[in-house]
Motif scaffolding. Sequence first.
Motif, PDB file in Angstrom:
ATOM      1  N   THR A 270       0.739  -1.045  -0.062  1.00  0.00           N
ATOM      2  CA  THR A 270      -0.186   0.031   0.274  1.00  0.00           C
ATOM      3  C   THR A 270       0.970   1.205  -0.096  1.00  0.00           C
ATOM      4  O   THR A 270       0.144   2.392  -0.195  1.00  0.00           O
ATOM      5  N   ASP A 271       2.142   1.276   0.242  1.00  0.00           N
ATOM      6  CA  ASP A 271       2.892   2.487   0.271  1.00  0.00           C
ATOM      7  C   ASP A 271       3.921   2.528  -0.947  1.00  0.00           C
ATOM      8  O   ASP A 271       4.692   1.624  -1.201  1.00  0.00           O
ATOM      9  N   ALA A 272       3.542   3.742  -1.619  1.00  0.00           N
ATOM     10  CA  ALA A 272       4.273   3.651  -2.965  1.00  0.00           C
ATOM     11  C   ALA A 272       5.980   3.752  -2.936  1.00  0.00           C
ATOM     12  O   ALA A 272       6.513   3.400  -3.522  1.00  0.00           O
ATOM     13  N   ARG A 273       6.143   4.282  -1.622  1.00  0.00           N
ATOM     14  CA  ARG A 273       7.644   4.357  -1.361  1.00  0.00           C
ATOM     15  C   ARG A 273       8.516   2.967  -1.278  1.00  0.00           C
ATOM     16  O   ARG A 273       9.536   2.885  -1.643  1.00  0.00           O
ATOM     17  N   ALA A 275       6.208  -0.300  -2.410  1.00  0.00           N
ATOM     18  CA  ALA A 275       5.564  -1.092  -3.060  1.00  0.00           C
ATOM     19  C   ALA A 275       6.442  -1.203  -4.447  1.00  0.00           C
ATOM     20  O   ALA A 275       6.384  -2.433  -5.001  1.00  0.00           O
ATOM     21  N   GLY A 276       7.136  -0.428  -5.042  1.00  0.00           N
ATOM     22  CA  GLY A 276       7.916  -0.424  -6.334  1.00  0.00           C
ATOM     23  C   GLY A 276       9.388  -0.954  -5.994  1.00  0.00           C
ATOM     24  O   GLY A 276      10.007  -1.746  -6.474  1.00  0.00           O
ATOM     25  N   SER A 277       9.917  -0.146  -4.975  1.00  0.00           N
ATOM     26  CA  SER A 277      11.285  -0.204  -4.475  1.00  0.00           C
ATOM     27  C   SER A 277      11.581  -1.581  -4.159  1.00  0.00           C
ATOM     28  O   SER A 277      12.590  -2.133  -4.643  1.00  0.00           O
ATOM     29  N   ASP A 385      -1.112  -7.897  -5.464  1.00  0.00           N
ATOM     30  CA  ASP A 385      -1.822  -6.878  -4.841  1.00  0.00           C
ATOM     31  C   ASP A 385      -2.834  -6.897  -3.956  1.00  0.00           C
ATOM     32  O   ASP A 385      -3.305  -8.264  -4.155  1.00  0.00           O
TER      33      ASP A 385
END
Length: 422
Positions: A270-273, A275-277, A385
Amino acid sequence: MTTHHQPTAGHCPAHEQAPPPTGPIPIYGDAFTADPHATYRRLRARGPIVPVEISPRVYGYLAVTYRAAVYLLGNTPARFVKDPQRWAALRQGQVPADSPARMMMQPRDNALWKDGPEHIRLRHAITSALARVDTHALATTVARIADQLIDAFAPAGQADLVAQYSDPLPMLTVFELFGCPQELGSRIVGAVTRVFDGGADASQANAELEDACLELTHLKRHRPGRDVATHLIAAGLTDAEMVQTILLLIGAAAPPTSNHIGNGLRRVLTDARFAGSVRDGVRPLADALDEVLWDNPPVPNYSPLYALGRQTFEGVYLEQGYPILVSFAAANGDPLLAVAPGARAGNRGHLAFSAGVHACPAPDLARIIAETALERILDRLAGFDLDVPETELHNRPGTFLAGLTGLPVRFQPSTRLRPVER
């Protein structure tokens, strides 16, 4: 404004229970469960150590600033002790037998509730046993168990990662660490979880837990192995000490780690910081998990202490005979901390593993379990997801544990098992 709690005139805590500290705020119930940090902010506005109602009609104090938490933990046992015999209401039979607080705070014959030489002896037995755990073998064990769990739901393309992954994984890992048969281990961890959750059957769960831990003790005395339980026996612990030490270690290892894994997965999803990294290998999973330990520690409120003599902190008088709990969650969220919320990933200055002489004896083992659990599921599941809006995720009720009731996810169905690297 800081609240000053003055002693009752003529009160002798050794003989009678004083009235509840002034204006206690509940740290249980639906409102607290839905948003505990709102309660912590309300408490912190009243002072660093504040009167609370721990469970219905069970009263004490809660340390809600970082400075207060460190002061209490750093002055144990010089000014504050662990011995629950100093809990006046318990000593006088005023705490209901089925109280959730009683199950979590009553005297037990293990290191957590001891001071001085007895604490040193029992803690040494624990640290010596845990020091013999092979951390490389532990990571391999966790990865193997994780793959077995993932294989069970991977073909479906959807799962509840609390019920099907984060809850059973630490439990199954603990079984192997203690050389415990699965059926017996299931009874132990199921009972531990019910005690932590503080439901109406907490007293019955405690009795079942002690019976199961005694059964494991007898089993390991007759069939020793290369496991934690056998190492504790070799350290000379009695049956009574074994029961309560097994209870302590499994209670500390399984439900809290389950919640940490679940909360960590939520953060990654849920946290974009993150979720990708973390999936791209740019930011380590350890950073995400450490930030969760700051924001949402799996054991938010615990470590009951009792004042020795007249004690005050920053103008707050702490009346003797009442438990003083440490809120690790509130302390970590203290706005006066120099560590800004955005700078907590990878920072281990949090209090999630407590501090002082009673700090967690093996935080690195907990980290290995949580990190390996997240690594395996992110490696195995593609298109991973949330399957519901984040607003539909709910906290488990309770004062002493912080975790999710469920974590529904979707992903690309798969039956392929990647072999665990060894």
